[in-house]
Design a protein around this motif. Structure first.
Motif, PDB file in Angstrom:
ATOM      1  N   LEU A  73       0.838  -1.188   0.000  1.00  0.00           N
ATOM      2  CA  LEU A  73       0.000   0.000   0.000  1.00  0.00           C
ATOM      3  C   LEU A  73       0.877   1.243   0.000  1.00  0.00           C
ATOM      4  O   LEU A  73       1.849   1.328   0.756  1.00  0.00           O
ATOM      5  CB  LEU A  73      -0.901   0.001   1.231  1.00  0.00           C
ATOM      6  N   VAL A  74       0.528   2.195  -0.849  1.00  0.00           N
ATOM      7  CA  VAL A  74       1.310   3.434  -0.954  1.00  0.00           C
ATOM      8  C   VAL A  74       0.387   4.612  -0.660  1.00  0.00           C
ATOM      9  O   VAL A  74      -0.329   5.084  -1.546  1.00  0.00           O
ATOM     10  CB  VAL A  74       1.936   3.589  -2.357  1.00  0.00           C
ATOM     11  N   PRO A  75       0.372   5.096   0.597  1.00  0.00           N
ATOM     12  CA  PRO A  75      -0.462   6.265   0.914  1.00  0.00           C
ATOM     13  C   PRO A  75       0.086   7.525   0.258  1.00  0.00           C
ATOM     14  O   PRO A  75       1.213   7.552  -0.249  1.00  0.00           O
ATOM     15  CB  PRO A  75      -0.362   6.359   2.449  1.00  0.00           C
ATOM     16  N   ALA A  76      -0.721   8.576   0.285  1.00  0.00           N
ATOM     17  CA  ALA A  76      -0.295   9.863  -0.267  1.00  0.00           C
ATOM     18  C   ALA A  76       0.838  10.441   0.560  1.00  0.00           C
ATOM     19  O   ALA A  76       1.007  10.135   1.746  1.00  0.00           O
ATOM     20  CB  ALA A  76      -1.472  10.831  -0.279  1.00  0.00           C
ATOM     21  N   VAL A  77       1.617  11.276  -0.094  1.00  0.00           N
ATOM     22  CA  VAL A  77       2.626  12.089   0.583  1.00  0.00           C
ATOM     23  C   VAL A  77       2.180  13.534   0.451  1.00  0.00           C
ATOM     24  O   VAL A  77       1.676  13.934  -0.602  1.00  0.00           O
ATOM     25  CB  VAL A  77       4.018  11.880  -0.038  1.00  0.00           C
ATOM     26  N   ALA A  78       2.317  14.303   1.525  1.00  0.00           N
ATOM     27  CA  ALA A  78       1.844  15.691   1.524  1.00  0.00           C
ATOM     28  C   ALA A  78       2.505  16.472   0.396  1.00  0.00           C
ATOM     29  O   ALA A  78       3.695  16.769   0.440  1.00  0.00           O
ATOM     30  CB  ALA A  78       2.152  16.334   2.875  1.00  0.00           C
ATOM     31  N   GLY A  79       1.718  16.785  -0.619  1.00  0.00           N
ATOM     32  CA  GLY A  79       2.236  17.502  -1.782  1.00  0.00           C
ATOM     33  C   GLY A  79       2.864  16.538  -2.766  1.00  0.00           C
ATOM     34  O   GLY A  79       3.674  15.703  -2.394  1.00  0.00           O
ATOM     35  N   PRO A  80       2.469  16.620  -4.041  1.00  0.00           N
ATOM     36  CA  PRO A  80       2.975  15.678  -5.035  1.00  0.00           C
ATOM     37  C   PRO A  80       4.415  15.931  -5.459  1.00  0.00           C
ATOM     38  O   PRO A  80       5.098  15.030  -5.937  1.00  0.00           O
ATOM     39  CB  PRO A  80       2.024  15.882  -6.221  1.00  0.00           C
ATOM     40  N   SER A  81       4.892  17.176  -5.320  1.00  0.00           N
ATOM     41  CA  SER A  81       6.238  17.522  -5.789  1.00  0.00           C
ATOM     42  C   SER A  81       7.261  17.237  -4.700  1.00  0.00           C
ATOM     43  O   SER A  81       7.750  18.136  -4.010  1.00  0.00           O
ATOM     44  CB  SER A  81       6.282  19.002  -6.206  1.00  0.00           C
ATOM     45  N   VAL A  82       7.567  15.959  -4.518  1.00  0.00           N
ATOM     46  CA  VAL A  82       8.525  15.554  -3.503  1.00  0.00           C
ATOM     47  C   VAL A  82       9.630  14.746  -4.172  1.00  0.00           C
ATOM     48  O   VAL A  82       9.470  14.196  -5.265  1.00  0.00           O
ATOM     49  CB  VAL A  82       7.854  14.703  -2.405  1.00  0.00           C
ATOM     50  N   ASP A  83      10.748  14.688  -3.507  1.00  0.00           N
ATOM     51  CA  ASP A  83      11.855  13.848  -3.970  1.00  0.00           C
ATOM     52  C   ASP A  83      11.774  12.515  -3.235  1.00  0.00           C
ATOM     53  O   ASP A  83      12.033  12.448  -2.031  1.00  0.00           O
ATOM     54  CB  ASP A  83      13.195  14.532  -3.692  1.00  0.00           C
ATOM     55  N   TYR A  84      11.399  11.480  -3.961  1.00  0.00           N
ATOM     56  CA  TYR A  84      11.273  10.168  -3.334  1.00  0.00           C
ATOM     57  C   TYR A  84      12.664   9.572  -3.115  1.00  0.00           C
ATOM     58  O   TYR A  84      13.501   9.576  -4.030  1.00  0.00           O
ATOM     59  CB  TYR A  84      10.434   9.236  -4.201  1.00  0.00           C
ATOM     60  N   PRO A  85      12.929   9.059  -1.919  1.00  0.00           N
ATOM     61  CA  PRO A  85      14.224   8.419  -1.665  1.00  0.00           C
ATOM     62  C   PRO A  85      14.443   7.268  -2.638  1.00  0.00           C
ATOM     63  O   PRO A  85      13.509   6.523  -2.948  1.00  0.00           O
ATOM     64  CB  PRO A  85      14.091   7.911  -0.225  1.00  0.00           C
ATOM     65  N   PRO A  86      15.655   7.103  -3.153  1.00  0.00           N
ATOM     66  CA  PRO A  86      15.929   6.000  -4.081  1.00  0.00           C
ATOM     67  C   PRO A  86      15.519   4.643  -3.530  1.00  0.00           C
ATOM     68  O   PRO A  86      15.059   3.772  -4.281  1.00  0.00           O
ATOM     69  CB  PRO A  86      17.442   6.089  -4.288  1.00  0.00           C
ATOM     70  N   ALA A 109       0.169   7.744  -6.260  1.00  0.00           N
ATOM     71  CA  ALA A 109       0.409   7.335  -7.639  1.00  0.00           C
ATOM     72  C   ALA A 109       1.691   7.949  -8.189  1.00  0.00           C
ATOM     73  O   ALA A 109       2.314   7.387  -9.099  1.00  0.00           O
ATOM     74  CB  ALA A 109      -0.782   7.737  -8.516  1.00  0.00           C
ATOM     75  N   PHE A 110       2.104   9.104  -7.661  1.00  0.00           N
ATOM     76  CA  PHE A 110       3.333   9.725  -8.143  1.00  0.00           C
ATOM     77  C   PHE A 110       4.539   8.813  -7.914  1.00  0.00           C
ATOM     78  O   PHE A 110       5.452   8.781  -8.744  1.00  0.00           O
ATOM     79  CB  PHE A 110       3.562  11.069  -7.443  1.00  0.00           C
ATOM     80  N   LEU A 111       4.566   8.091  -6.803  1.00  0.00           N
ATOM     81  CA  LEU A 111       5.685   7.195  -6.528  1.00  0.00           C
ATOM     82  C   LEU A 111       5.779   6.088  -7.573  1.00  0.00           C
ATOM     83  O   LEU A 111       6.856   5.792  -8.096  1.00  0.00           O
ATOM     84  CB  LEU A 111       5.558   6.588  -5.126  1.00  0.00           C
ATOM     85  N   LEU A 112       4.644   5.469  -7.897  1.00  0.00           N
ATOM     86  CA  LEU A 112       4.661   4.415  -8.908  1.00  0.00           C
ATOM     87  C   LEU A 112       5.054   4.963 -10.269  1.00  0.00           C
ATOM     88  O   LEU A 112       5.749   4.304 -11.049  1.00  0.00           O
ATOM     89  CB  LEU A 112       3.296   3.728  -8.996  1.00  0.00           C
ATOM     90  N   ALA A 113       4.598   6.188 -10.564  1.00  0.00           N
ATOM     91  CA  ALA A 113       4.967   6.800 -11.837  1.00  0.00           C
ATOM     92  C   ALA A 113       6.461   7.095 -11.894  1.00  0.00           C
ATOM     93  O   ALA A 113       7.113   6.892 -12.922  1.00  0.00           O
ATOM     94  CB  ALA A 113       4.161   8.080 -12.061  1.00  0.00           C
TER      95      ALA A 113
END
Length: 317
Positions: A73-86, A109-113
């Motif tokens: 499960l991948v919950p939302a992160v506050a604000g879509p413009s984030v730098d996801y850790p590698p 969904a931004f993480l999966l994208a």
């Protein structure tokens, strides 16, 4: 079969969206006939506090606990413009390669994208982020009108509470309606909701980019019950019918008929929210003439019937 369920968290994970998946999969409801889930909240560094909305989240498990999960499960992160850790990107990539089911809530969904998992797939997320998402990930087909999209091993859901719809859908798909209904009853939510997120989208009156037709548009809005023939509108704009039709599409992106029909639906929506007028009365006040015509155009634009919309949003009940 769903047995082991892992929720991924990082700095900025939205508390409500995490709470949604915890409520569906993290609560022991075996007394209601719901199978027990091995539920894990996983972060890159187990035991290290992560920032959230006004408090901290402390994951019990590390990312290694994701490897044998049946569902991630991948919950939302506050604000879509984030730098996801590698590390978290690699976790979802590896899970997708194994065929693990992935479910996102809202901007998750931004993480999966970012990981390339949604390329060529249809997906959804909160309507507010849909345009930005589509621009950043053109290889993904975004549907901003629905509550969730099931692409088999990948399920994406719209904003916040739509995560409940997606989770219950997955439970129904994998474990049957009886289990999904049992969870829904305990949560006091409908097992399935009608309509999509179109009913929640704010649709402001569109403005033209220049002022050549704005007086005509303003007049149309002030006279919704009038007869708007192209000839009449062209005369008011002091143009030929052909020039007017071409200019109207150029400035509004649609035809006069479609534009005024949408404005009538928007006015009907406000009347459904703010008054107790009958549907026929609202249809007349909006210039749609009959309740049947209002129902047709309203459902087409908003995704639900006027009656269903009023039950959800009326301030006059």
């Amino acid at each position: 079969m769903l047995k082991t369920v892992a929720a991924l968290v990082m700095d900025g994970t939205a508390a409500f969206e995490l709470g949604v998946v915890c409520e569906v999969f993290g609560v022991d409801r075996t007394e209601d006939g719901v199978p027990a889930f091995d539920f894990r909240v996983c972060g890159e560094h187990p035991g290290r506090p992560l920032t959230s909305t006004g408090f901290q989240i402390v994951p019990t498990y590390g990312f290694d606990a994701v490897e044998d999960a049946d569902l991630i499960l991948v919950p939302a992160v506050a604000g879509p413009s984030v730098d996801y850790p590698p590390a978290i990107i690699e976790v979802v990539r590896a899970a997708a390669a194994r065929g693990t089911t992935l479910l996102t809530v809202c901007s998750g969904a931004f993480l999966l994208a970012e990981a390339g998992i949604l390329d060529g797939l249809r997906c959804t997320l909160h309507w507010k982020h849909a345009e930005e998402f589509a621009e950043r990930y053109p290889d993904t087909k975004v549907d901003p009108d629905v509550l969730f999209v099931d692409e088999g091993s990948v399920i994406t859901s719209a904003g916040t509470a739509a995560g409940i719809d997606a989770c219950l859908h997955l439970v129904r798909r994998e474990l049957g309606s009886a289990v999904a209904n049992a969870i829904a009853r305990r949560m006091i939510v409908p097992p399935q909701r009608d309509g999509g997120q179109r009913q929640f989208i704010d649709l402001p009156v569109p403005e033209t980019e220049c002022d050549s037709l704005q007086p005509v548009l303003d007049w149309m809005l002030d006279n919704l019950t009038a007869d708007f023939s192209t000839a009449r509108l062209a005369r008011r704009a002091r143009m030929s019918e052909r020039t007017f039709a071409r200019r109207f599409v150029a400035e509004t992106g649609t035809t006069p008929l479609r534009w005024i029909t949408l404005q009538r639906v928007l006015h009907a929506r406000r009347l459904l929210e703010e008054t107790s007028l009958a549907v026929e009365e609202i249809a007349n006040a909006c210039g749609l003439g009959s309740g049947a015509l209002l129902r047709h155009h309203f459902h087409r634009a908003v995704g639900v019937t006027p009656a269903d919309y009023r039950r959800s949003f009326s301030c006059a009940q």
